[in-house]
Design a protein around this motif. Structure first.
Motif, short mmCIF file in Angstrom:
data_model
loop_
_atom_site.label_atom_id
_atom_site.label_comp_id
_atom_site.label_asym_id
_atom_site.label_seq_id
_atom_site.Cartn_x
_atom_site.Cartn_y
_atom_site.Cartn_z
N ARG A 1 49.27 41.07 21.69
CA ARG A 1 49.36 40.83 23.14
C ARG A 1 48.38 41.73 23.90
N ASP A 2 48.37 43.00 23.55
CA ASP A 2 47.47 43.94 24.23
C ASP A 2 46.01 43.55 24.00
N LEU A 3 45.71 43.17 22.76
CA LEU A 3 44.34 42.76 22.44
C LEU A 3 43.94 41.51 23.22
N SER A 4 44.84 40.55 23.31
CA SER A 4 44.55 39.32 24.05
C SER A 4 44.35 39.61 25.53
N SER A 5 45.17 40.49 26.07
CA SER A 5 45.04 40.85 27.48
C SER A 5 43.70 41.53 27.75
N GLY A 6 43.31 42.46 26.86
CA GLY A 6 42.03 43.14 27.01
C GLY A 6 40.85 42.18 26.88
N LEU A 7 40.96 41.24 25.93
CA LEU A 7 39.91 40.25 25.74
C LEU A 7 39.76 39.38 26.98
N GLN A 8 40.89 39.01 27.58
CA GLN A 8 40.83 38.19 28.78
C GLN A 8 40.18 38.95 29.94
N MET A 9 40.46 40.23 30.06
CA MET A 9 39.83 41.04 31.11
C MET A 9 38.32 41.07 30.94
N VAL A 10 37.86 41.19 29.69
CA VAL A 10 36.43 41.20 29.42
C VAL A 10 35.80 39.86 29.79
N LYS A 11 36.48 38.76 29.44
CA LYS A 11 35.96 37.43 29.77
C LYS A 11 35.90 37.21 31.27
N ASP A 12 36.94 37.66 31.98
CA ASP A 12 36.95 37.52 33.44
C ASP A 12 35.82 38.32 34.07
N GLU A 13 35.61 39.53 33.57
CA GLU A 13 34.53 40.37 34.12
C GLU A 13 33.18 39.74 33.86
N GLN A 14 33.01 39.16 32.67
CA GLN A 14 31.75 38.50 32.34
C GLN A 14 31.51 37.29 33.25
N ALA A 15 32.55 36.49 33.46
CA ALA A 15 32.42 35.34 34.35
C ALA A 15 32.09 35.78 35.76
N TYR A 16 32.71 36.87 36.21
CA TYR A 16 32.44 37.41 37.54
C TYR A 16 30.98 37.85 37.66
N LEU A 17 30.47 38.54 36.63
CA LEU A 17 29.09 39.00 36.66
C LEU A 17 28.09 37.84 36.65
N VAL A 18 28.41 36.77 35.93
CA VAL A 18 27.53 35.60 35.90
C VAL A 18 27.44 34.99 37.30
N VAL A 19 28.59 34.86 37.96
CA VAL A 19 28.60 34.28 39.31
C VAL A 19 27.85 35.19 40.28
N ARG A 20 28.09 36.51 40.20
CA ARG A 20 27.41 37.44 41.10
C ARG A 20 25.90 37.40 40.89
N GLU A 21 25.47 37.30 39.62
CA GLU A 21 24.03 37.23 39.35
C GLU A 21 23.44 35.97 39.96
N ARG A 22 24.16 34.84 39.87
CA ARG A 22 23.69 33.59 40.45
C ARG A 22 23.58 33.71 41.98
N VAL A 23 24.58 34.31 42.60
CA VAL A 23 24.56 34.47 44.07
C VAL A 23 23.40 35.35 44.49
N HIS A 24 23.21 36.48 43.81
CA HIS A 24 22.12 37.39 44.17
C HIS A 24 20.75 36.76 43.90
N ARG A 25 20.63 36.01 42.82
CA ARG A 25 19.36 35.34 42.54
C ARG A 25 19.03 34.32 43.62
N ASN A 26 20.04 33.53 44.03
CA ASN A 26 19.81 32.55 45.10
C ASN A 26 19.43 33.23 46.41
N THR A 27 20.08 34.36 46.70
CA THR A 27 19.75 35.10 47.92
C THR A 27 18.33 35.64 47.86
N ALA A 28 17.94 36.20 46.71
CA ALA A 28 16.59 36.74 46.56
C ALA A 28 15.53 35.64 46.67
N GLU A 29 15.79 34.47 46.05
CA GLU A 29 14.83 33.38 46.13
C GLU A 29 14.72 32.85 47.55
#
Length: 199
Positions: free
Chosen positions: A133-161
């Motif tokens: 359970r703890d491992l699954s919870s930690g893995l989910q946190m990593v996936k959520d953070e990765q998805a968040y960073l992908v979206v933020r990178e897309r937003v910043h790239r669009n703003t820069a362009e």
């Protein structure tokens, strides 16, 4: 010694943690609703972020409705958000993303939904199950953070362009204005001297 069997671990992980990630477009004045069927003590978490807009602000309205029809959470005109819920009653929990406040801007939204199914009293589960359970919870946190960073990178790239494009066109306009003013000055001075010679 207790041996961990893969045939036990994989179904348990699939049962314990369910995750979905989505990317949708919401038209001006529209909304998109989704639902999850939960049992008492099941937990659900929704994270979202507006990743693009055809004009206007990067914001969205978000609300959650429980099975009895009562709104349990609202978040208006925010670019991102996270909501966690532990179900008190069994039934369909509906969550909606609304772009009804906008009359012309289409919003691009990325959101993740994950939950932990209630499987009984934590005191009566094996230590291995608790670690899973703890491992699954930690893995989910990593996936959520990765998805968040992908979206933020897309937003910043669009703003820069967008900024780069505006600076380029502004420089072109300034150059055209500068050459136009220089040409007008040369023409004006030339005509002034020609008039002086005639006099």
């Amino acid at each position: 010694m207790f041996r961990l069997r893969p045939l036990f671990v994989l179904p348990f992980l699939a049962f314990l943690l369910s995750t979905t990630a989505h990317r949708i477009e919401i038209d001006p004045g529209g909304k998109e609703c989704y639902f999850e069927n939960l049992q008492p003590q099941d937990r659900m978490t929704v994270t979202y972020e507006v990743g693009g807009s055809s004009g206007g602000h990067l914001d969205i309205d978000f609300y959650v409705v429980e099975p009895r029809g009562e709104v349990v959470y609202t978040n208006f005109k925010e670019p991102q958000g996270t909501f966690s819920l532990t179900a008190e009653v069994a039934g369909r929990y509906t969550y909606c993303f609304s772009n009804e406040m906008s009359t012309y801007a289409r919003k691009v939204l990325s959101f993740n939904v994950h939950g932990v199914l209630y499987v009984g009293d934590d005191e009566h589960i094996a230590p291995v199950e608790s670690e899973i359970r703890d491992l699954s919870s930690g893995l989910q946190m990593v996936k959520d953070e990765q998805a968040y960073l992908v979206v933020r990178e897309r937003v910043h790239r669009n703003t820069a362009e967008s900024t780069n494009s505006r600076v380029k066109w502004w420089a072109i306009v300034q150059t055209v204005i500068l050459f136009s003013v220089c040409a007008w000055n040369v023409h004006y001075l030339k005509s002034w001297f020609e008039v002086k010679r005639v006099l």
